[in-house]
Scaffold this active site. Sequence first.
Site, PDB file in Angstrom:
ATOM      1  N   SER B 133      46.764  21.148 -11.668  1.00  0.00           N
ATOM      2  CA  SER B 133      47.101  22.550 -11.431  1.00  0.00           C
ATOM      3  C   SER B 133      45.921  23.322 -10.869  1.00  0.00           C
ATOM      4  CB  SER B 133      47.514  23.153 -12.771  1.00  0.00           C
ATOM      5  OG  SER B 133      47.415  24.545 -12.757  1.00  0.00           O
ATOM      6  N   TYR B 157      44.480  24.791 -21.051  1.00  0.00           N
ATOM      7  CA  TYR B 157      45.363  23.993 -20.191  1.00  0.00           C
ATOM      8  C   TYR B 157      44.572  23.437 -19.003  1.00  0.00           C
ATOM      9  CZ  TYR B 157      49.152  23.069 -16.830  1.00  0.00           C
ATOM     10  OH  TYR B 157      50.004  22.491 -15.921  1.00  0.00           O
ATOM     11  N   LYS B 161      43.672  19.476 -18.205  1.00  0.00           N
ATOM     12  CA  LYS B 161      44.037  18.840 -16.930  1.00  0.00           C
ATOM     13  C   LYS B 161      42.777  18.300 -16.233  1.00  0.00           C
ATOM     14  CE  LYS B 161      48.574  19.288 -16.468  1.00  0.00           C
ATOM     15  NZ  LYS B 161      49.455  18.108 -16.333  1.00  0.00           N
TER      16      LYS B 161
END
Lengths: 331, 331
Positions: B133, B157, B161
Amino acid sequence: MHILITGAAGFLGQRLVGQLIARGQLDGRAIERLTLVDQLAPPVPETSSKEANSTIRAININTRACDITAPDAWASLLDDRPEVIYHLAAVVSSAAEADLELGMAVNFDATRALLDACRERQMNTTRLVMASSVAVYGGELPEVLDDMTALVPQSSYGTQKAMCELLISDYSRRGLIDGRVLRLPTIVIRPGRPNAAASSFASSILREPLNDEEAICPVPTELELYVMSPGKVVEALVHGAEVEAERFGANRAFMLPGITVSVAEMLEVLRHYAGDAAVERVRHEPDGRVTAIVASWPGRFRTARAEQLGFAGDTDFKAVVEAFIDEARPS
Amino acid sequence: MHILITGAAGFLGQRLVGQLIARGQLDGRAIERLTLVDQLAPPVPETSSKEANSTIRAININTRACDITAPDAWASLLDDRPEVIYHLAAVVSSAAEADLELGMAVNFDATRALLDACRERQMNTTRLVMASSVAVYGGELPEVLDDMTALVPQSSYGTQKAMCELLISDYSRRGLIDGRVLRLPTIVIRPGRPNAAASSFASSILREPLNDEEAICPVPTELELYVMSPGKVVEALVHGAEVEAERFGANRAFMLPGITVSVAEMLEVLRHYAGDAAVERVRHEPDGRVTAIVASWPGRFRTARAEQLGFAGDTDFKAVVEAFIDEARPS
């Protein structure tokens, strides 16, 4: 103040402990307690000055043999809530490359367990200083790297360190710990004997001739290294625990200010201090494998963040060699 | 060919499955088997064309409800040795921020367990395509990012990732798996209803007016976003499994080629297709909190690596809106 040091039996750990004992204080507060941890209980380094010997008596020093990958390792180490933790313990790069599980367990999982153990104990203001490495860099690098150069590690060691950096930055951003990760340049001049590390020659080509011994230089003399003396690395570790938390921005990891020096320049400084005879003790035996590894390491950095935060490197390479000569001289 | 897809019940997963069924082949080989995994057994998407309906009968499709954080989750999923794995399952950013353990367990530990399960089974040539992302970026960013911009995630997050990216690159470098990590731009136009995501407005200000409904724009119209249409994202996922392993260099993770578009430009395209009345359905209600989050996302990239590897983005924002209108139209 209570300071915990992992990897305290190592070369850097021992020098850091010696420095902390000699200072007797950190961040303006008296050091009352040192907990020294390694796989085998670390020695307490001998200190030469009278001042340090009086300090050492005032500090409660515990040495602990501890496998930091064991399930409850951190519980027993953290229950006394050290206020500063130096996390220097690591599996070195060749070992982490040879054994992926071992590298992941020591370099990554143990660091994560440390972070979670601090979190459980709400040690939010504990200053965690971790050593990272130039090995986090790799791939197609620009000529001069800076604080926004991507980490593309080309070893499992570099990968594990980079993952720790991310985790420490995230735990710090969340206010769970106060982390600081210092990426170390190649340390020159290391004491001791040559070893299997690709960077071993960088100390060897100076240390051995200064001790009237022969050394082998496996790389072309135009090759540039990014180096820092052991003394400046230890100063940076001390400073790393003293910087106020507010001064760190979005990222808790950054490169320390090394100096860029070619092998040819290193040998000229050797000539300056020890003469032609010393330089002639360096035999040039090119080794393609070593050259490939060392040439992949970045040689030039703009370390704006570290400098902004008050970290200082060596002034020039002469000072690096001079410090080594001074230390070796019997006092 | 046997393809395993995690997160197969999600918006992207469902579109990818539909696309794979419609194609009937991947990398020049007939798809014989699809294993669709999610927390609840995923539906098999309806396909509209006759061709796809004949394909679907030729593919052995298994749907599985599976908690990928369970200790032996991957064992049962990998024992049939899928040749391509799409790993789309993730805890979204707001949930990962609210619950650190949950995010670490799903976004990081489950991915690591997947890598280790592949390694145990010597699935060295299995192509693992993971969705990452734009959230891996953050901090003080340059105006235009490129493939060598450092990852300084400002969310757990993004941190998780980025850690997966490092691990997949390392496992791929070691030849344990053939990983490919695609960093997705903001996906516009998502179907469905507005949700709590900060990026929700980016789809909402187009989707709702096109459906004769009102929408709220919480950001200044000069704000730029880096976007990709769902159709192009799915094409990129398909292509991600087809690129030859040799073409990847030192790093298996890279940004997909989105397009940079300001909110004002988005609204002008809306006007082009749906007239002034549609644009008037967008109410401007500035929200400082949303603006701060969205403004921290990079809006401009040079995605040289992705383009070199043959990944293609949308040609312009008109095509993005046109694709949405075409899909919504009853066929």
